[in-house]
Scaffold this motif. Structure first.
Motif, short mmCIF file in Angstrom:
data_model
loop_
_atom_site.label_atom_id
_atom_site.label_comp_id
_atom_site.label_asym_id
_atom_site.label_seq_id
_atom_site.Cartn_x
_atom_site.Cartn_y
_atom_site.Cartn_z
N TRP A 24 0.82 -1.22 0.00
CA TRP A 24 0.00 0.00 0.00
C TRP A 24 0.85 1.26 0.00
O TRP A 24 0.39 2.31 -0.42
CB TRP A 24 -0.92 0.02 1.22
N LEU A 49 -4.60 7.79 4.27
CA LEU A 49 -4.47 6.60 3.44
C LEU A 49 -5.43 5.49 3.88
O LEU A 49 -5.57 4.49 3.19
CB LEU A 49 -3.03 6.07 3.49
N ILE A 51 -4.92 3.41 6.32
CA ILE A 51 -4.10 2.23 6.60
C ILE A 51 -3.90 2.14 8.10
O ILE A 51 -3.46 3.09 8.74
CB ILE A 51 -2.73 2.31 5.88
N CYS A 67 -1.09 -9.95 3.18
CA CYS A 67 -1.49 -10.10 1.78
C CYS A 67 -1.67 -11.57 1.48
O CYS A 67 -0.86 -12.41 1.87
CB CYS A 67 -0.42 -9.55 0.85
#
Length: 69
Positions: A24, A49, A51, A67
């Protein structure tokens, strides 16, 4: 920021977030990387963002991959 990832200094400790595990951040401008808040002692959050990462996931990324492979 390097070609491989970003680095943060938190409580005197340097944390490295490699792009292959934290993709990211790859295309994020440097000024946005620095706009991080610490809502709780174990978490970092980049509001612009959206995040949110636990420090454990940064310190031990292989323990809880973020991920899917």
């Amino acid at each position: 920021m390097t070609d491989q990832g970003i680095s943060l200094v938190l409580d005197g400790q340097r944390l490295h977030l490699p792009y292959d595990q934290f993709p990211w951040f790859r295309a994020v401008p440097r000024e946005l990387i620095g706009r991080v808040v610490r809502p709780t002692p174990g978490h970092l959050y980049w509001p612009e963002l959206d995040i949110d990462l636990s420090l454990e996931s940064i310190e031990r990324p292989n323990a809880a991959p973020l991920c899917a492979r």
